[in-house]
Design a protein around this motif. Structure first.
Motif, mmCIF file in Angstrom:
data_model
loop_
_atom_site.group_PDB
_atom_site.id
_atom_site.type_symbol
_atom_site.label_atom_id
_atom_site.label_comp_id
_atom_site.label_asym_id
_atom_site.label_seq_id
_atom_site.Cartn_x
_atom_site.Cartn_y
_atom_site.Cartn_z
ATOM 1 N N TRP A 1 10.195 -2.359 3.421
ATOM 2 C CA TRP A 1 9.501 -2.772 4.635
ATOM 3 C C TRP A 1 8.006 -2.445 4.567
ATOM 4 O O TRP A 1 7.596 -1.463 3.951
ATOM 5 N N ILE A 2 7.223 -3.284 5.235
ATOM 6 C CA ILE A 2 5.772 -3.059 5.315
ATOM 7 C C ILE A 2 5.476 -2.444 6.682
ATOM 8 O O ILE A 2 5.908 -2.978 7.704
ATOM 9 N N PRO A 3 4.747 -1.335 6.725
ATOM 10 C CA PRO A 3 4.447 -0.753 8.046
ATOM 11 C C PRO A 3 3.324 -1.512 8.765
ATOM 12 O O PRO A 3 2.570 -2.266 8.140
ATOM 13 N N TYR A 4 3.255 -1.333 10.077
ATOM 14 C CA TYR A 4 2.159 -1.887 10.895
ATOM 15 C C TYR A 4 1.273 -0.719 11.302
ATOM 16 O O TYR A 4 1.749 0.251 11.894
ATOM 17 N N ARG A 5 -0.003 -0.800 10.941
ATOM 18 C CA ARG A 5 -0.944 0.276 11.284
ATOM 19 C C ARG A 5 -2.206 -0.331 11.902
ATOM 20 O O ARG A 5 -2.587 -1.453 11.570
ATOM 21 N N THR A 6 -2.830 0.449 12.778
ATOM 22 C CA THR A 6 -4.077 -0.003 13.410
ATOM 23 C C THR A 6 -5.117 1.102 13.301
ATOM 24 O O THR A 6 -4.782 2.280 13.127
ATOM 25 N N SER A 7 -6.374 0.701 13.426
ATOM 26 C CA SER A 7 -7.456 1.688 13.515
ATOM 27 C C SER A 7 -8.494 1.154 14.492
ATOM 28 O O SER A 7 -9.623 0.839 14.111
ATOM 29 N N TYR A 8 -8.070 1.030 15.762
ATOM 30 C CA TYR A 8 -8.926 0.374 16.755
ATOM 31 C C TYR A 8 -10.206 1.155 17.065
ATOM 32 O O TYR A 8 -11.264 0.569 17.232
ATOM 33 N N TYR A 9 -10.067 2.436 17.203
ATOM 34 C CA TYR A 9 -11.196 3.189 17.766
ATOM 35 C C TYR A 9 -11.876 4.102 16.742
ATOM 36 O O TYR A 9 -12.707 4.911 17.084
ATOM 37 N N LYS A 10 -11.524 3.921 15.459
ATOM 38 C CA LYS A 10 -12.202 4.653 14.383
ATOM 39 C C LYS A 10 -12.457 3.632 13.284
ATOM 40 O O LYS A 10 -11.516 2.978 12.812
ATOM 41 N N GLU A 11 -13.712 3.466 12.903
ATOM 42 C CA GLU A 11 -14.033 2.445 11.890
ATOM 43 C C GLU A 11 -13.526 2.919 10.531
ATOM 44 O O GLU A 11 -14.016 3.910 9.994
ATOM 45 N N ASP A 12 -12.553 2.197 10.023
ATOM 46 C CA ASP A 12 -11.889 2.592 8.779
ATOM 47 C C ASP A 12 -11.268 1.332 8.190
ATOM 48 O O ASP A 12 -11.314 0.258 8.798
ATOM 49 N N TRP A 13 -10.688 1.445 7.015
ATOM 50 C CA TRP A 13 -9.943 0.313 6.460
ATOM 51 C C TRP A 13 -8.707 0.817 5.742
ATOM 52 O O TRP A 13 -8.626 1.978 5.351
ATOM 53 N N GLY A 14 -7.751 -0.075 5.588
ATOM 54 C CA GLY A 14 -6.535 0.312 4.889
ATOM 55 C C GLY A 14 -5.648 -0.889 4.626
ATOM 56 O O GLY A 14 -5.866 -1.978 5.168
ATOM 57 N N LEU A 15 -4.664 -0.675 3.758
ATOM 58 C CA LEU A 15 -3.708 -1.739 3.434
ATOM 59 C C LEU A 15 -2.292 -1.180 3.542
ATOM 60 O O LEU A 15 -2.048 -0.013 3.197
ATOM 61 N N CYS A 16 -1.395 -2.003 4.032
ATOM 62 C CA CYS A 16 -0.002 -1.604 4.211
ATOM 63 C C CYS A 16 0.853 -2.421 3.248
ATOM 64 O O CYS A 16 0.638 -3.628 3.099
ATOM 65 N N LEU A 17 1.795 -1.772 2.621
ATOM 66 C CA LEU A 17 2.654 -2.478 1.664
ATOM 67 C C LEU A 17 3.997 -1.774 1.585
ATOM 68 O O LEU A 17 4.153 -0.661 2.104
ATOM 69 N N SER A 18 4.948 -2.443 0.989
ATOM 70 C CA SER A 18 6.258 -1.805 0.855
ATOM 71 C C SER A 18 6.125 -0.686 -0.170
ATOM 72 O O SER A 18 5.266 -0.723 -1.067
ATOM 73 N N HIS A 19 6.978 0.324 -0.013
ATOM 74 C CA HIS A 19 6.916 1.455 -0.933
ATOM 75 C C HIS A 19 7.214 0.991 -2.358
ATOM 76 O O HIS A 19 6.569 1.447 -3.316
ATOM 77 N N ASN A 20 8.153 0.057 -2.473
ATOM 78 C CA ASN A 20 8.479 -0.474 -3.811
ATOM 79 C C ASN A 20 7.282 -1.186 -4.437
ATOM 80 O O ASN A 20 7.049 -1.066 -5.645
ATOM 81 N N GLN A 21 6.542 -1.901 -3.605
ATOM 82 C CA GLN A 21 5.339 -2.583 -4.115
ATOM 83 C C GLN A 21 4.353 -1.552 -4.662
ATOM 84 O O GLN A 21 3.770 -1.730 -5.728
ATOM 85 N N MET A 22 4.156 -0.482 -3.906
ATOM 86 C CA MET A 22 3.189 0.525 -4.338
ATOM 87 C C MET A 22 3.647 1.203 -5.631
ATOM 88 O O MET A 22 2.850 1.433 -6.539
ATOM 89 N N GLU A 23 4.944 1.485 -5.691
ATOM 90 C CA GLU A 23 5.483 2.125 -6.904
ATOM 91 C C GLU A 23 5.302 1.249 -8.131
ATOM 92 O O GLU A 23 5.166 1.738 -9.242
ATOM 93 N N SER A 24 5.284 -0.075 -7.911
ATOM 94 C CA SER A 24 5.179 -0.993 -9.058
ATOM 95 C C SER A 24 3.732 -1.147 -9.545
ATOM 96 O O SER A 24 3.500 -1.747 -10.592
ATOM 97 N N LEU A 25 2.770 -0.597 -8.785
ATOM 98 C CA LEU A 25 1.380 -0.694 -9.244
ATOM 99 C C LEU A 25 1.153 0.260 -10.422
ATOM 100 O O LEU A 25 1.843 1.280 -10.550
ATOM 101 N N ASP A 26 0.183 -0.057 -11.245
ATOM 102 C CA ASP A 26 -0.163 0.791 -12.389
ATOM 103 C C ASP A 26 -1.066 1.916 -11.887
ATOM 104 O O ASP A 26 -2.226 1.679 -11.520
ATOM 105 N N HIS A 27 -0.517 3.129 -11.858
ATOM 106 C CA HIS A 27 -1.242 4.242 -11.246
ATOM 107 C C HIS A 27 -2.468 4.682 -12.038
ATOM 108 O O HIS A 27 -3.270 5.473 -11.555
ATOM 109 N N GLY A 28 -2.621 4.153 -13.259
ATOM 110 C CA GLY A 28 -3.811 4.488 -14.047
ATOM 111 C C GLY A 28 -4.835 3.373 -14.070
ATOM 112 O O GLY A 28 -5.892 3.498 -14.705
ATOM 113 N N ALA A 29 -4.553 2.281 -13.379
ATOM 114 C CA ALA A 29 -5.417 1.093 -13.507
ATOM 115 C C ALA A 29 -6.476 1.039 -12.413
ATOM 116 O O ALA A 29 -6.484 1.819 -11.467
#
Ligand code: ZN
Length: 464
Positions: A125-153
């Protein structure tokens, strides 16, 4: 006017499907508390019901808050070194943290990791996150998607968004009735592709407005489609002088899932709408639960803030935060079902029916029972050995119609469903045994909101 009969069970399959189609039409839109997503949503609602769209400029002070900058987004992704998008906003708008400031740069996985959100216990599942009142950025993804990324790249991150002076948009649908006394129906319309927490409330409110717009009603109705929290605060700030006309209200949310119904009482705890909802849920649904007021939840928090203390409760099926799909990609169109949406609409109509028909009557033969048999009012439809429900209801209404008790009082005390009591009262009135008390109170004069009680008194005396 018996409102609940306007959606009978035969209609409800068709209506449920229509409601689900409407939710599906709104589902792909990337909504937020401001911006083109909520505008497009309001425009779609406006194709079904008369809707006035209001724009409030960024920077406008609203009580202790300020209308924020307007946020819009075109695109967002994480791409690997070959340019392949491993996370893509165009596939799911939950991928970008709502209100993310723009960013476009290459970074190591370690640097990127601080801006990624996942749900390890639900790895698909992909989480839903907001940052309305603090200027920031971020990305939400499934845990499996993140695990499949190359952690050294190294990855390219791009969020093509804008945060600039603009406006906050909300929609208002007003249905005038016989009196200016109002029933407020409010829902939040600021979540992106989330179905139960957002679109189910929007859908039920839109269809409720559609049904009520075709009826002659005693109350006037005001439907608000607002961004959560800041939208309700903005509306209240702009309408502070007019809120006294609101006699009852409901916040609608989480009304499409398979859970049982929950009604959260207003801050007053014994408001007419609280009692109406409790009576309807008791007789028309299975194992519903009535919850006491608490200062956290949806926009009832604002309507029930001490300065307003409006009689506004919150109708839900599953309570926010208690179901695992809440604020995740699993709160999708499969999670809300047509039959659940239709049932929720029926419950809303039944609550409206109680409020519309809750009057006081006076028994014109108060000295001993009137002879019902002589008037053909004593024939039971349920057999001769027991007192039928209809006759029992007639006796309750005759006994308690002393000019003081309302039909809701009688329903509560007799333990009988409101429609049975209502029908008995109408029959007895039409048979000349009851007179209607004119100027029935539309607000219980409990003294807990002096301005609203003043309004009620003015309404009763006919000065409004
Ligand atoms: Zn939410």
């Amino acid at each position: 006017m018996t409102i609940s009969n306007h959606v009978d069970r035969k209609d409800s399959d068709r209506l449920g499907r229509e409601m689900h189609v409407f939710a599906a039409e709104l589902y792909p839109i990337c909504r937020s508390i401001t911006g083109n997503g909520i505008r497009q949503t309001l425009a779609t609602i406006g194709e079904r019901v008369p809707l006035r769209m209001v724009e409030v400029p960024s920077g406008t002070p609203v009580f202790d808050w300020t209308v924020p900058k307007e946020w819009n987004i075109n695109d967002g992704y994480i791409a690997d070194q070959s340019g392949h998008r491993v996370v893509d906003f165009r596939r799911c708008n939950l991928h970008v943290v709502n209100y993310s400031v723009p960013v476009c740069k290459k970074m190591s996985f370690d640097e990127l990791r601080n801006h990624l959100f996942t749900i390890p216990e639900h790895p698909d599942w992909i989480p839903y996150r907001t940052s309305y009142y603090k200027e920031d950025w971020g990305l939400c993804l499934s845990h499996n998607q993140m695990e499949s990324l190359d952690h050294g790249a190294e990855y390219e991150v791009c969020i093509d968004s804008s945060l600039s002076d603009g406006s906050l948009s909300y929609g208002e649908c007003y249905l005038p009735g016989e009196t200016p006394a109002e029933i407020l129906i409010s829902c939040h319309a600021c979540h992106p592709s989330l179905a139960n927490d957002n679109l189910s409330g929007v859908t039920v409110a839109t269809f409720l407005a559609g049904v009520l717009s075709r009826l002659d009603l005693r109350y006037s109705y005001r439907f608000l489609f607002v961004p959560g929290t800041i939208g309700a605060i903005t509306w209240l700030a702009r309408n502070q002088k007019h809120v006294d006309r609101i006699c009852h209200g409901l916040v609608l949310t989480c009304l499409g899932d398979a859970g049982r119904f929950h009604y959260k009482k207003s801050r007053r705890g014994d408001a007419e709408v609280d009692r109406a909802a409790a009576v309807v849920l008791k007789h028309e649904t299975d194992s519903a639960e009535v919850l006491e007021f608490s200062p956290y939840g949806y926009d009832e928090r604002q309507y029930c803030s001490p300065g307003f203390n409006l009689s506004v409760g919150c109708l839900m099926r599953s309570v926010w935060g208690t179901f695992p799909e809440y604020h995740t990609s699993a709160d999708n169109l499969e999670f809300i079902r047509p039959e659940r949406l239709a049932e929720s609409l029926r419950v809303c109509l039944s609550i409206v029916d109680v409020l519309e028909n809750n009057r006081r009557y006076r028994n014109l033969n108060p000295f001993c029972e009137p002879q019902l048999g002589r008037r053909n009012l004593y024939s039971s439809t349920s057999g001769s050995h027991t007192l039928g429900e209809e006759i029992n209801a007639r006796l309750w209404v005759l006994n308690l119609s002393d000019g003081e008790h309302t039909l809701l009082d009688i329903s509560e005390r007799s333990g009988m469903p409101f429609p049975v009591i209502r029908d008995a009262a109408h029959l007895l009135r039409d048979s000349g045994l009851l007179s209607t008390i004119k100027d029935s109170p539309v607000v219980r004069p409990d003294g807990s909101n002096s301005s609203t009680t003043r309004y009620s008194a003015a309404l009763e005396s006919g000065s409004i």
